[in-house]
Design an enzyme around this catalytic site. Structure first.
Site, PDB file in Angstrom:
ATOM      1  CG  ASP A   1     -47.054  -4.194  68.145  1.00 18.29           C
ATOM      2  OD1 ASP A   1     -47.347  -4.020  69.352  1.00 18.29           O
ATOM      3  OD2 ASP A   1     -47.795  -3.818  67.217  1.00 18.29           O
TER       4      ASP A   1
ATOM      5  CG  ASP B   1     -42.662  -0.373  75.983  1.00 15.66           C
ATOM      6  OD1 ASP B   1     -43.162   0.509  75.252  1.00 15.66           O
ATOM      7  OD2 ASP B   1     -42.940  -0.488  77.189  1.00 15.66           O
ATOM      8  CG  MET B   2     -44.384   2.392  71.439  1.00 13.22           C
ATOM      9  SD  MET B   2     -45.715   2.612  70.211  1.00 13.22           S
ATOM     10  CE  MET B   2     -47.114   2.966  71.295  1.00 13.22           C
TER      11      MET B   2
ATOM     12  CE  LYS C   1     -52.851   2.003  58.096  1.00 14.50           C
ATOM     13  NZ  LYS C   1     -53.662   1.446  59.208  1.00 14.50           N
TER      14      LYS C   1
ATOM     15  CG  HIS D   1     -55.441   7.736  66.691  1.00 19.99           C
ATOM     16  ND1 HIS D   1     -56.725   7.499  66.241  1.00 19.99           N
ATOM     17  CD2 HIS D   1     -54.842   6.512  66.748  1.00 19.99           C
ATOM     18  CE1 HIS D   1     -56.896   6.211  66.045  1.00 19.99           C
ATOM     19  NE2 HIS D   1     -55.774   5.589  66.343  1.00 19.99           N
TER      20      HIS D   1
END
Length: 364
Positions: free
Chosen positions: A232, A252-253, A266, A270
């Protein structure tokens, strides 16, 4: 994998609470439809119109077509409007037709103030006024009229995205992370007990955007041999508590993801539009081995309409979608998920419903 009756009952109870919590979005949808004069536009097309015809009639930028489709989905599920699927035969229409119902006829205003419909227009305008461009609606009606593409309603109203606000607001950051951790405590018990097979055969897992580690903690406790990490942003990791058998990694994803057998997402995808999701999933694909070597991505998110016979579930999902549209997110139908999976280079997936959401196993 079939869920136990106990799990089905508690997941259905959660759907009911989500439905009650987001029922105000019905009022928001009506307020936006009234403000944009959608019913009048459809009436002017003889009582049935396509999305492009509605867009043209209400005079909003074509870049808002996806948002209008989602608004109309919520309004058709509620029964305010009706929808007629495309007719691909010769001479048929290749776009869905949105049609007036007895309900939406009462939202029209022909200006004479004498017909049954138009005489009620000021009444709806008054009743729905609290939901018009308010904090509850995050200015959805104003957003539809705004010409600039890319900026979500929240950013238009607040001057920054919710994620940018989190970087400067400890209270907002804590509220979101605590909410997600609570949700993980509820849902992950069911996941590890009923769907634990998805974690077997892998020895490492990265929970991407895993917040304060609620989901990773549940996985690590149930499968102690599994090396679990949480990725995260630095300001999130800085506030994370110590969790047994879970390592926190700042990063940073959208830049890169640490390598692992499985990536866990999870309620992450969205939050983002298709382009961002494809970029993120490509990073996930680079971080995992081949399917034959056990590589996969495990996603928990909504698949809207996956069980179309459950009317309450569908209504709840489209209301949640309308709400998350305010921050630039989207709740997707299966064909929309498939589109971004293929664009990111994945070949196969499997869906298992979990009440409001679904568990998706995605394979390279």
């Amino acid at each position: 994998m079939a869920l136990s009756e106990e799990s089905k009952d508690v997941l259905q109870a959660q759907v009911e609470l989500w439905n009650q919590s987001f029922s105000f979005m019905k009022s928001v949808a009506l307020a936006v439809a009234l403000d944009l004069r959608i019913a009048d536009t459809i009436r002017h097309h003889g009582g049935a119109a396509t999305l492009p015809q509605i867009l043209s009639g209400i005079g909003i930028n074509p870049c808002k077509v996806a948002g209008l489709r989602r608004l109309m989905r919520a309004l058709t599920v509620a029964g305010t409007f009706a929808i007629q699927p495309p007719e691909t035969s010769s001479g048929g229409h290749d776009e869905p037709l949105y049609k007036l119902t007895t309900v939406s006829c009462l939202l029209t205003n022909d200006g004479d103030g004498e017909s049954t419909a138009s005489c009620l227009f000021p009444m709806w305008n008054h009743v729905l006024n609290p939901f018009h461009d308010s904090v509850l609606s995050m200015g959805l009606a104003a957003w539809f009229r705004h010409e600039e593409p890319g900026k979500c309603p929240y950013a238009l109203m607040r001057g920054a995205t919710v994620w940018e606000m989190c970087e400067s607001s400890d209270a907002l950051n804590a509220s979101i992370n605590n909410a997600m951790a609570a949700d993980s405590r509820f849902l992950m018990r069911i996941v590890v007990e009923e769907c634990g097979g998805i974690f077997r055969g892998i020895d490492s897992l990265v929970d991407v955007a895993g917040g304060v580690g609620g989901a990773a903690a549940a996985i690590a406790a149930a499968f102690p041999y599994l090396k679990c990490s949480v990725l995260d942003l630095p300001h999130v990791v800085a506030k994370a508590p110590s969790v047994s058998n879970v390592q926190f990694v700042a990063g940073d994803m959208f830049e890169s993801i640490p390598p692992a057998n499985a990536i866990f997402l999870k309620y992450v995808l969205h939050d983002w539009g298709d382009d961002k999701c494809i970029k993120l999933l490509k990073n996930c694909k680079q971080a995992i081995p081949s399917r034959d070597a056990g590589g996969k991505v495990i996603i928990i998110d909504m698949v809207v309409g996956y069980r179309p016979s459950d009317v309450k579930l569908l209504e709840t999902q489209v209301l949640c979608d309308l709400d998350i549209m305010k921050i630039g997110g989207v709740e997707r139908e299966e064909h929309e998920w498939k589109k971004i999976f293929l664009a990111a280079g994945f070949k196969d997936y499997n869906i298992m419903p979990l009440g409001l959401r679904s568990l998706i196993e995605l394979y390279p």
